[in-house]
Design a protein around this motif. Structure first.
Motif, PDB file in Angstrom:
ATOM      1  N   LEU A 176      44.113  41.961  40.316  1.00 25.78           N
ATOM      2  CA  LEU A 176      42.967  41.324  39.593  1.00 25.78           C
ATOM      3  C   LEU A 176      41.534  41.995  39.599  1.00 25.78           C
ATOM      4  O   LEU A 176      40.875  42.057  38.638  1.00 25.78           O
ATOM      5  CB  LEU A 176      42.881  39.790  39.610  1.00 25.78           C
ATOM      6  CG  LEU A 176      44.182  39.163  38.931  1.00 25.78           C
ATOM      7  CD1 LEU A 176      43.822  37.517  39.057  1.00 25.78           C
ATOM      8  CD2 LEU A 176      44.269  39.489  37.466  1.00 25.78           C
ATOM      9  N   ILE A 177      41.470  42.337  40.803  1.00 24.84           N
ATOM     10  CA  ILE A 177      39.721  42.976  40.926  1.00 24.84           C
ATOM     11  C   ILE A 177      39.904  44.202  40.356  1.00 24.84           C
ATOM     12  O   ILE A 177      38.868  44.850  40.230  1.00 24.84           O
ATOM     13  CB  ILE A 177      39.635  43.155  42.447  1.00 24.84           C
ATOM     14  CG1 ILE A 177      37.957  43.197  42.668  1.00 24.84           C
ATOM     15  CG2 ILE A 177      40.258  44.026  43.367  1.00 24.84           C
ATOM     16  CD1 ILE A 177      37.123  42.075  42.642  1.00 24.84           C
ATOM     17  N   CYS A 178      41.029  44.865  40.233  1.00 23.37           N
ATOM     18  CA  CYS A 178      41.083  46.097  39.317  1.00 23.37           C
ATOM     19  C   CYS A 178      41.235  45.843  37.642  1.00 23.37           C
ATOM     20  O   CYS A 178      40.391  46.439  36.983  1.00 23.37           O
ATOM     21  CB  CYS A 178      42.096  46.973  39.737  1.00 23.37           C
ATOM     22  SG  CYS A 178      42.277  47.467  41.554  1.00 23.37           S
ATOM     23  N   LEU A 199      46.059  39.276  43.585  1.00 21.09           N
ATOM     24  CA  LEU A 199      44.593  38.917  43.665  1.00 21.09           C
ATOM     25  C   LEU A 199      44.112  40.451  43.752  1.00 21.09           C
ATOM     26  O   LEU A 199      43.051  41.097  42.940  1.00 21.09           O
ATOM     27  CB  LEU A 199      44.034  38.301  44.856  1.00 21.09           C
ATOM     28  CG  LEU A 199      42.748  38.171  45.404  1.00 21.09           C
ATOM     29  CD1 LEU A 199      41.618  38.003  44.280  1.00 21.09           C
ATOM     30  CD2 LEU A 199      42.693  37.311  46.613  1.00 21.09           C
ATOM     31  N   GLU A 200      44.712  41.193  44.445  1.00 22.22           N
ATOM     32  CA  GLU A 200      44.226  42.809  44.783  1.00 22.22           C
ATOM     33  C   GLU A 200      44.278  43.408  43.414  1.00 22.22           C
ATOM     34  O   GLU A 200      43.659  44.483  43.294  1.00 22.22           O
ATOM     35  CB  GLU A 200      45.424  43.232  45.613  1.00 22.22           C
ATOM     36  CG  GLU A 200      45.254  42.612  47.095  1.00 22.22           C
ATOM     37  CD  GLU A 200      46.357  43.036  48.392  1.00 22.22           C
ATOM     38  OE1 GLU A 200      47.162  43.918  47.895  1.00 22.22           O
ATOM     39  OE2 GLU A 200      46.261  42.273  49.141  1.00 22.22           O
ATOM     40  N   TYR A 216      47.891  34.055  37.712  1.00 21.50           N
ATOM     41  CA  TYR A 216      47.473  33.989  38.922  1.00 21.50           C
ATOM     42  C   TYR A 216      47.205  32.802  39.680  1.00 21.50           C
ATOM     43  O   TYR A 216      47.726  32.556  40.653  1.00 21.50           O
ATOM     44  CB  TYR A 216      46.244  34.847  39.074  1.00 21.50           C
ATOM     45  CG  TYR A 216      45.421  34.795  40.581  1.00 21.50           C
ATOM     46  CD1 TYR A 216      45.903  35.478  41.718  1.00 21.50           C
ATOM     47  CD2 TYR A 216      44.280  34.006  40.772  1.00 21.50           C
ATOM     48  CE1 TYR A 216      45.364  35.397  42.954  1.00 21.50           C
ATOM     49  CE2 TYR A 216      43.611  33.749  42.056  1.00 21.50           C
ATOM     50  CZ  TYR A 216      44.243  34.570  43.112  1.00 21.50           C
ATOM     51  OH  TYR A 216      43.602  34.307  43.969  1.00 21.50           O
ATOM     52  N   HIS A 219      51.157  36.248  45.472  1.00 23.44           N
ATOM     53  CA  HIS A 219      49.870  35.547  44.953  1.00 23.44           C
ATOM     54  C   HIS A 219      48.649  36.407  45.475  1.00 23.44           C
ATOM     55  O   HIS A 219      47.618  36.875  44.886  1.00 23.44           O
ATOM     56  CB  HIS A 219      49.503  34.443  45.789  1.00 23.44           C
ATOM     57  CG  HIS A 219      48.186  33.601  45.473  1.00 23.44           C
ATOM     58  ND1 HIS A 219      47.202  33.227  46.420  1.00 23.44           N
ATOM     59  CD2 HIS A 219      47.590  33.431  44.182  1.00 23.44           C
ATOM     60  CE1 HIS A 219      46.289  32.751  45.940  1.00 23.44           C
ATOM     61  NE2 HIS A 219      46.313  32.682  44.567  1.00 23.44           N
ATOM     62  N   GLN A 220      48.688  36.875  46.966  1.00 20.49           N
ATOM     63  CA  GLN A 220      47.802  37.544  47.357  1.00 20.49           C
ATOM     64  C   GLN A 220      47.638  39.110  46.730  1.00 20.49           C
ATOM     65  O   GLN A 220      46.439  39.697  46.435  1.00 20.49           O
ATOM     66  CB  GLN A 220      48.103  38.308  48.945  1.00 20.49           C
ATOM     67  CG  GLN A 220      47.022  38.529  49.755  1.00 20.49           C
ATOM     68  CD  GLN A 220      45.747  37.316  49.861  1.00 20.49           C
ATOM     69  OE1 GLN A 220      46.172  36.495  49.806  1.00 20.49           O
ATOM     70  NE2 GLN A 220      44.631  37.980  50.103  1.00 20.49           N
ATOM     71  N   PHE A 242      50.220  48.296  38.513  1.00 15.24           N
ATOM     72  CA  PHE A 242      48.984  49.188  39.122  1.00 15.24           C
ATOM     73  C   PHE A 242      48.751  50.173  38.067  1.00 15.24           C
ATOM     74  O   PHE A 242      47.701  50.679  37.727  1.00 15.24           O
ATOM     75  CB  PHE A 242      49.727  49.996  40.370  1.00 15.24           C
ATOM     76  CG  PHE A 242      48.922  50.854  40.938  1.00 15.24           C
ATOM     77  CD1 PHE A 242      47.927  50.370  41.992  1.00 15.24           C
ATOM     78  CD2 PHE A 242      48.868  52.161  40.872  1.00 15.24           C
ATOM     79  CE1 PHE A 242      46.955  51.358  42.711  1.00 15.24           C
ATOM     80  CE2 PHE A 242      48.135  53.162  41.460  1.00 15.24           C
ATOM     81  CZ  PHE A 242      46.917  52.672  42.372  1.00 15.24           C
ATOM     82  N   ARG A 245      52.535  36.448  49.220  1.00 13.39           N
ATOM     83  CA  ARG A 245      52.217  37.717  49.044  1.00 13.39           C
ATOM     84  C   ARG A 245      52.223  37.996  47.651  1.00 13.39           C
ATOM     85  O   ARG A 245      51.409  39.019  47.217  1.00 13.39           O
ATOM     86  CB  ARG A 245      53.281  38.714  49.817  1.00 13.39           C
ATOM     87  CG  ARG A 245      52.770  39.150  51.503  1.00 13.39           C
ATOM     88  CD  ARG A 245      51.518  39.601  51.733  1.00 13.39           C
ATOM     89  NE  ARG A 245      51.360  40.938  50.999  1.00 13.39           N
ATOM     90  CZ  ARG A 245      50.296  41.455  50.828  1.00 13.39           C
ATOM     91  NH1 ARG A 245      49.073  40.736  51.065  1.00 13.39           N
ATOM     92  NH2 ARG A 245      49.909  42.534  50.224  1.00 13.39           N
TER      93      ARG A 245
END
Lengths: 135, 135, 135
Positions: free
Chosen positions: C64-66, C61-62, C23, C57-58, C116, C55
């Protein structure tokens, strides 16, 4: 010097939670800037100063996803005391970064580098520490 | 009443993981909205309703970086049972927030405040709990 | 086959930290793209290729929080060995995703789905594992 496990984790937790409080303070500044510069949700852009305040908050989120897991993993596999010290550097670097960015985005480099470096030291140190347990 | 450590952590984990499932559901809604309102990647804006759905997802990410470390730290240093209860409030508050935001961004305040407050109680409570271990 | 607790957590930590390194590498690419395509902070858009890199990168991040809470919770309540294996799939899927997205956003689906799915297996598996402890 080695701290007892629980004491070490308490220090690390104080620093990790303070970084989250700092981040939450940045989100509060975004809310304030929405009102001040008349940028209504769902817009995330519209005034130069608002954009800077918004990016400080956003970029801090991008750093926390490295810093929070990193500080705990480093504390567990390397040293809670060193984790705490590096965490303090992270907190100070973020303050420098936030002030510089809002004043002038071009001046954000020092704070940005120092934040990034301290988070990466935790992450890379944790990898080394974990590797030493399994090799 | 005090739960055994493993049971307490199991409850906390169920709530923390459910918050991630809820967040993942919001990301699924963003994907749906991309199709419905014809906003193709890498664009992240282009239709008012899409923008709202996108911001719900994004703002939930901004809250999870506080909530997830906060609930575990609070459970560890204060109480897993209270952490679980506050976590349930967080989940409900996020549902209220998401529905209100998509209907009308100006009505998002109650859900936003309640989410923010429950996450901050966890984070600040964890600081107090950790301080009591080291003082 | 069951690993000793510390060894298992070491493997999981190596994978979790590598996902953060990956990341961070994506964030480095964003910085590079800022210079190359002349998109100055605080702007986060302005050139098609920059937008794609941003996007990637972004979106990571979305994920990694999972992924980060998920891999640890799964390791703790289900199996560190399986957590490690699923984590390796996550890392490979993210690489596929990043390359595909920058080449052509429409081709990002395979990598996106696989990322995912691996993160969600960890999160849902952790819920099941934690439920089995309390039921």
């Amino acid at each position: 010097m080695e701290l007892p496990y629980l004491t070490g984790m308490a220090y690390v937790t104080i620093i990790a939670m303070l970084a989250i409080v700092q981040y939450s303070y940045f989100s509060f500044k975004v809310g304030q800037a929405r009102g001040k510069f008349d940028v209504e949700a769902p817009a995330t852009s519209g005034h130069e100063t608002f954009d800077r305040v918004f990016r400080v908050h956003q970029n801090t989120l991008e750093q926390l996803i490295c810093f929070i897991p990193g500080i705990y993993a480093f504390a567990f596999f390397v040293s809670p005391l060193w984790a705490t010290g590096i965490g303090v550097i992270f907190l100070i670097a973020r303050t420098i970064y936030a002030r510089a960015y809002v004043a002038d985005p071009a001046s954000r480099s020092v704070g940005a580098m120092l934040t990034f470096a301290s988070a990466q030291v935790l992450v890379l140190g944790a990898i080394v520490g974990a590797l030493l347990k399994v090799l």
